[in-house]
Structure formats: structure tokens, C-alpha cells
Scaffold this active site. Sequence first.
Site, PDB file in Angstrom:
ATOM      1  N   THR A  36       0.814  -1.223   0.000  1.00  0.00           N
ATOM      2  CA  THR A  36       0.000   0.000   0.000  1.00  0.00           C
ATOM      3  C   THR A  36       0.844   1.270   0.000  1.00  0.00           C
ATOM      4  O   THR A  36       0.460   2.275  -0.587  1.00  0.00           O
ATOM      5  CB  THR A  36      -0.941  -0.014   1.228  1.00  0.00           C
ATOM      6  N   SER A  81       1.366  -7.673  -0.814  1.00  0.00           N
ATOM      7  CA  SER A  81       2.150  -8.683  -0.088  1.00  0.00           C
ATOM      8  C   SER A  81       1.403  -9.988   0.113  1.00  0.00           C
ATOM      9  O   SER A  81       1.985 -10.976   0.548  1.00  0.00           O
ATOM     10  CB  SER A  81       2.675  -8.125   1.227  1.00  0.00           C
ATOM     11  N   THR A 112       1.929  -4.626   4.232  1.00  0.00           N
ATOM     12  CA  THR A 112       1.871  -4.976   5.656  1.00  0.00           C
ATOM     13  C   THR A 112       1.328  -6.388   5.901  1.00  0.00           C
ATOM     14  O   THR A 112       1.639  -6.992   6.919  1.00  0.00           O
ATOM     15  CB  THR A 112       0.985  -3.977   6.424  1.00  0.00           C
ATOM     16  N   GLN A 300      -2.033 -19.889  20.181  1.00  0.00           N
ATOM     17  CA  GLN A 300      -2.901 -18.922  19.485  1.00  0.00           C
ATOM     18  C   GLN A 300      -2.861 -17.560  20.173  1.00  0.00           C
ATOM     19  O   GLN A 300      -3.317 -16.567  19.611  1.00  0.00           O
ATOM     20  CB  GLN A 300      -4.342 -19.449  19.459  1.00  0.00           C
ATOM     21  N   CYS A 301      -2.373 -17.510  21.424  1.00  0.00           N
ATOM     22  CA  CYS A 301      -2.293 -16.215  22.140  1.00  0.00           C
ATOM     23  C   CYS A 301      -1.095 -15.421  21.630  1.00  0.00           C
ATOM     24  O   CYS A 301      -0.053 -15.990  21.342  1.00  0.00           O
ATOM     25  CB  CYS A 301      -2.069 -16.436  23.634  1.00  0.00           C
TER      26      CYS A 301
HETATM   27  N1  ASN Z   1      -2.695  -5.478   1.025  1.00  0.00           N
HETATM   28  C1  ASN Z   1      -1.605  -4.591   1.350  1.00  0.00           C
HETATM   29  C2  ASN Z   1      -0.316  -5.406   1.276  1.00  0.00           C
HETATM   30  O1  ASN Z   1      -0.002  -6.121   2.180  1.00  0.00           O
HETATM   31  C3  ASN Z   1      -1.819  -3.989   2.698  1.00  0.00           C
HETATM   32  C4  ASN Z   1      -0.852  -2.890   3.092  1.00  0.00           C
HETATM   33  O2  ASN Z   1       0.264  -2.802   2.625  1.00  0.00           O
HETATM   34  N2  ASN Z   1      -1.244  -2.026   4.015  1.00  0.00           N
HETATM   35  O3  ASN Z   1       0.363  -5.368   0.276  1.00  0.00           O
END
Ligand code: ASN
Length: 364
Positions: A36, A81, A112, A300-301
Site C-alpha cells: 500500500t 504482499s 503490511t 494462538q495467544c
Molecule cells: N494489502 C496490502 C499489502 O499487504 C496492505 C498494506 O500494505 N497495508 O500489500
Amino acid sequence: MKRLFYKKIHYKTVNINTSAPKPAEASILVIYTGGTLGMVFDEVGKHLVPFDFEQILDKIPELSRFGFSLTVISFNQLIDSANVSPAHWIALATLIEENYAKYNGFVIIHGTDTMAYSASALSFLLENLNKPVILTGAQLPIGAVRTDARENLITALEIAAARKDGRPLVTEVCIYFNNKLLRGNRAKKVESAQFGAFESANYPALAECGIRIDYNSLVIKPYQPFSTLKVYKKMDTRVAILKLFPGVGPEIVESIINLPNLKGVVIETYGSGNAPTESWFIESLKKAINKGIIVYNVSQCNGGTVMQGRYETSKSLMQIGVLSGGDITTEAAVTKLMFLLGNDDSYGDVKRNLTRAIRGEMTV
Ligand code: ASN
């Protein structure tokens, strides 16, 4: 199941003009993979599209005021990603190896969604790292008015350039996001709407950024003057993740552990490593372990640690040879498993390394 796969990644190099004196205070290599951060609105103003890094100075003119030199290697095919694969991790590790001597630090611009997986994978692939490798990204594209891209990128660059007495302040693969520098293999994406997308529940932040950048040198891997970078280029993807939930039945567990050629499975258990005590469940795992499949117990925590044997519901796991992942994240666990299966010489080595910290990824 496929073992290793390689894909040729094509790049182009862009030099950014900064006001750095010659020789510059520091030189940074930025690797732009997509995500992003690097998005802008298209001509119609409707759709987000990746932007060409040559226009970065129009978007962040502050970059030209940096006292260090910047080179950008941009993937030709920029990716969300969600499309990252182990082939990209190997390509990134190779780029760092090829450019290691030329630059003081590295910044990887990455989406992200899978950033914590990539940061974990790179931490394993880059042994004896002695320079900063900082992954960053953004929740809002660089073309949006309230974007977090500008701050994240500028501070990531400052951290990648930071040195004291000629030595880098950071010598690890990290994620810089929303004023925090986190150890990459301890971080997790925990938020998709707020700016604070990452958390590291089991390890303190390596730096907090306000009007100053405060490095917590006590928790950063110490600089090693006599070590040489060793880059690994194999990941074995014959692994799976089995997430438990109340009601999980034999058909699910059996379909995973009977996958042809499966080498290892991360089992996401409850709380401090607990799982059903029903005999079909324990017998299934026992059968897998006896076939030579590694079963790695991760909670899972987000916070806390697996303690096999603390409760009745984890005693049998310990008895049948399930390995404890302690306080490792699932992201670090699955990439560590791929890394060890791809590079360790023996099954015994893989097992031994899974239960100890090889890159500061778990507390033991
Ligand atoms: N979908 C995006 C990615 O991971 C999300 C982001 O970068 N905020 O490429």
C-alpha cells in the site's frame, strides 16, 4: 507437495538525488517490493495503482534534504504482499548479499499483510547480520492526504543510517511502523484499520520514536566486529499450519498430517500450549511424529508462552514428542521450520534448533 520453488524476479535501479555531500554520511539501499505504501490514485482518481519510484521526490520532497545517498531497487512487478512467496524472500536475501558491502543499511518497502512473515524469513536467511535491514510500509497510500507512508519511510531511512562511532546502532532485521522499531521475527500484524499495525507482545521495542529516536540498546543484538554475513538460499515449503478450534475433527487433522511428503506442521494450540486430550487426536499426532513429521507447538495467544506439561491438556503432547515453540509467533515458527528443513543437515539438527533461539526469535 512441492519442495522448493524459485522464480526469477526482475528489477530496475533508480538513483535518488539527495543533498548528500560526497562522500555521503551514509548510503542506504531501498528495495521496493510493492504494498500500500507506494500506491497513488490513477488519472481518473478512482483506483489505487503502484507508483513509479522515480517520482518519489514529488511525493516526499523531504528526502532530498537527507544527508545520505539513496539508491532504490524496484521490483518490476510490484506486488500486494498477499502474493509474497519464499521465492521473494530468497530474492531479497540475495539482493542484500550482493549489495552488503556497498551500503550502510537497507530499507525494504513491503505490504503490511505478510510483512511479519518476510521479516521472520529474512532474519533466518541472513546469518551474522551486522547492518540494519528495516522493513516498512503503510496503512494509507503515499498518495492519500493523511498517509502514514511519509513518516514510516523517513524514519525507517534514518534508522537504517544511524551509527555511533562508525558502527550501526541496529544490526537486525526489523519492522519499523507507527513510531516503533520491532524485532522482525517477534512482530505480528494485529490491526488492519488503525495506524499501529504491528505488535511484539513477547519482546520489547528496539526503539521508540518521538521527537527523538530512543534506541533500547540492551535489547538489540550486539554488533559483532569479526563475523561475516552468511546468506542461505533454501526454504523447504513442505510444511502446514493446523489451527485448533473446539470441534476440530479427525477428518481435518488426518487430512493435514497425511499430506504426501509433509515434513513439518505448526500446531496452533490454546493458551499455554494446550490441546484436546481425546485419544483420536493424540494418536493422530503420534502417528505423524512416528513417520518423521515434526510437530511444533505454538500458541494462538499473542502474549505468553507454550509450557508443555503445565496442564493435563498438554502433558500428552510432550510425551509423544511434540516440540515446544515457547513464545515464538506463528509467522516466525512457520518460516523457521521452512528454513531449518531447507538448510539443516539432519532431522536431529532441525529438532534441536526448533527448541532454541537461533536469531532471537524466542525466549529460552
Ligand atoms: N494489502 C496490502 C499489502 O499487504 C496492505 C498494506 O500494505 N497495508 O500489500
